[in-house]
Design a protein around this motif. Structure first.
Motif, short mmCIF file in Angstrom:
data_model
loop_
_atom_site.label_atom_id
_atom_site.label_comp_id
_atom_site.label_asym_id
_atom_site.label_seq_id
_atom_site.Cartn_x
_atom_site.Cartn_y
_atom_site.Cartn_z
N UNK A 137 5.48 42.15 -12.64
CA UNK A 137 6.88 41.94 -12.96
C UNK A 137 7.70 41.71 -11.69
N UNK A 138 7.29 42.34 -10.60
CA UNK A 138 8.01 42.28 -9.34
C UNK A 138 7.45 41.22 -8.39
N UNK A 139 6.12 41.14 -8.29
CA UNK A 139 5.51 40.21 -7.33
C UNK A 139 5.27 38.82 -7.91
N UNK A 140 5.20 38.70 -9.23
CA UNK A 140 4.99 37.39 -9.84
C UNK A 140 6.25 36.55 -9.79
N UNK A 141 6.08 35.23 -9.65
CA UNK A 141 7.22 34.31 -9.68
C UNK A 141 6.86 33.11 -10.55
N UNK A 142 7.88 32.48 -11.15
CA UNK A 142 7.62 31.19 -11.80
C UNK A 142 7.35 30.13 -10.74
#
Length: 476
Positions: A305-310
């Motif tokens: 949720x924090x490290x993932x990016x679109x």
């Protein structure tokens, strides 16, 4: 292939899977969905650090945080490490920015020809109090970040509309360019404050929103590194009630849709000026948001949720409607921009690869993405390595975590202590130590931060110095 222009749109704090094209069941993101349909979406994309200033320094240079020493929100990119904007401008290419960069300051030699409505760390010093980590204060007190939640029109909303309108104007001036150009548009949504125009909030009924998973009140026990973060600044306690949690989530979803509307304005201008067939478009965010999961809000954790990016790339030669499994990172954007514009950059030492090339290649599920954290609320460093199958968290001085991303994409079940996964654990720790010395980098970050704290008059003075919440934006 011929060189292209590049339009790079970066949002702030957009959770990786909150797009219709990513399979979210109710989020409204028609413009990002259309962009993904005409390009390639990278399903496994990550930030090099889940906090604004270090992530953006890595993005600016194509280098990891531990390579450039931009550890936290008080140590920002100052141009001393060469980056893509400098390479482009040195080659004679028109390279402009609009909106949030979050560098040291507008005068720093970061490479842009013009910076329109620039936003950098406040007063060139940022959050000095966040550099006090050794030892970490027991608590910073009640969090003020979520005092305002609900409908309205914030300075951040106004700023994003101004950034989008300015991007529309600038694109109108690029129609006659014969040489490739690069335009960076830095939006601040869906970053808090969680205030959003009513028309967007009307799309999301708070009463219909399910509460976040793994709240400690349900018996869930947080990892000790995460628990220390919560004690240091407890955003969830400041939000307070389930009713406000649901409203906070609704506002965040609405800000994502508001963001999508600004992206739509920019993309419509690209098309109306006849530039969409000669321009590579990149959309991403600097990091994600925990959005209440595990009782945590904001960013700063190793969970996805924090490290993932679109991450979406579209343009000439990019496969249409493809979902690529290859793990990628914001580190890869520098070499993407250089490759797409045909810019030769002597001395470029970025370990990244062109996203356009990765999109056209067979999936590489074993490729590694890396993230690290040395900033506010952490007593020790945290590191993440992820391929398409597993995600490994290494906390200096504390137990690690391991998640099976195929079977457990929500990261609900830590496998690190199970004997069946001992080999996977050994492999990931070995790969981490091939990349860096986890303990040595932790000591280096703390030493740099200690020098910064002393420069501001010592521990007690530093704790009173710096912007207390979100970086302010220019107001018209």
């Amino acid at each position: 292939m011929n060189a292209t222009n590049v339009l790079f749109i970066l949002s702030d704090e957009h959770q990786h899977n909150l797009m219709g094209c990513a399979g979210h069941p109710f989020i409204h993101t028609p413009n990002l969905d259309a962009l993904a349909a005409r390009g390639t979406r990278f399903r496994n994309a990550y930030t090099p650090s889940p906090i604004c200033v270090p992530a953006r320094a890595s993005l600016a240079t194509g280098r990891y945080v531990h390579d450039i020493g931009c550890w936290d929100n008080a140590i920002a990119y100052d141009g001393s490490t060469p980056g893509w904007a400098q390479y482009l401008t040195a080659s004679g290419m028109v390279t402009d920015s609009i909106g949030k960069l979050h560098y040291k300051g507008e005068a720093a030699p970061t490479g842009f020809r013009h910076q329109h409505h620039p936003v950098h760390i406040l007063d060139g010093i940022g959050q000095v109090w966040g550099s006090v980590r050794n030892p970490l204060p027991q608590t910073m007190g009640r969090s003020p970040l979520y005092d305002k939640i609900g409908p309205g029109l914030s300075n951040y909303n106004r700023f994003d509309m101004r950034v989008a309108d300015t991007a529309v104007e600038r694109l109108g001036e690029h129609g006659d360019n014969t040489k490739p150009w690069v335009l960076f548009a830095g939006l601040v949504a869906p970053h808090f404050p969680l205030v959003v125009p009513q028309e967007f909030l009307d799309l999301y009924d708070p009463d219909s929103i399910e509460l976040p998973l793994l709240h400690p009140s349900s018996g869930y026990v947080r990892h000790p590194w995460v628990e220390r973060q919560a004690v240091h600044m407890d955003h969830d306690a400041a939000i307070g009630s389930d009713e406000r949690r649901r409203l906070a989530m609704a506002c965040y979803f609405a800000l994502v849709t508001f963001l999508d509307a600004q992206v739509g304005k920019i993309l419509a201008a690209l098309k109306s000026n006849g530039l969409d067939e000669t321009t590579t478009i990149i959309y991403s965010s600097d990091h994600g948001d925990n959005l209440g999961k595990r009782g945590m809000w904001n960013k700063c954790l190793m969970y996805r949720e924090s490290t993932g990016v679109p991450m979406i790339v579209a343009g000439p030669g990019i496969p249409n409607g493809k979902v690529c499994e290859t793990p990628v990172s914001l580190i890869d954007i520098q070499n993407t921009i250089l490759e797409r514009t045909g810019c030769v950059a002597p001395g470029n030492t970025s370990p990244g690869e062109s996203l356009a090339k990765l999109a056209n290649a067979p999936d590489q599920p074993g490729r590694l993405a890396f993230s690290e954290y040395h900033a506010v609320g952490s007593e020790t460093a945290a590191y993440m390595l992820a391929d398409a199958d597993y995600k490994y968290h290494h906390y200096v001085g504390l137990p690690p975590e391991l998640f099976d991303l195929r079977r457990d994409p929500q990261e609900l079940h830590d496998l690190a202590a199970l004997p069946d996964y001992a080999g996977v654990m050994d492999l990931f720790e070995r790969r981490l130590r091939e990349l860096l010395d986890p303990e040595g980098v932790d000591r280096l970050a703390k030493a740099d931060q200690a020098r910064l704290v002393e420069a501001f008059g010592g521990r007690e003075a530093a704790l009173r110095t710096g912007t207390p919440a979100a970086t302010p934006v220019p107001v018209e």
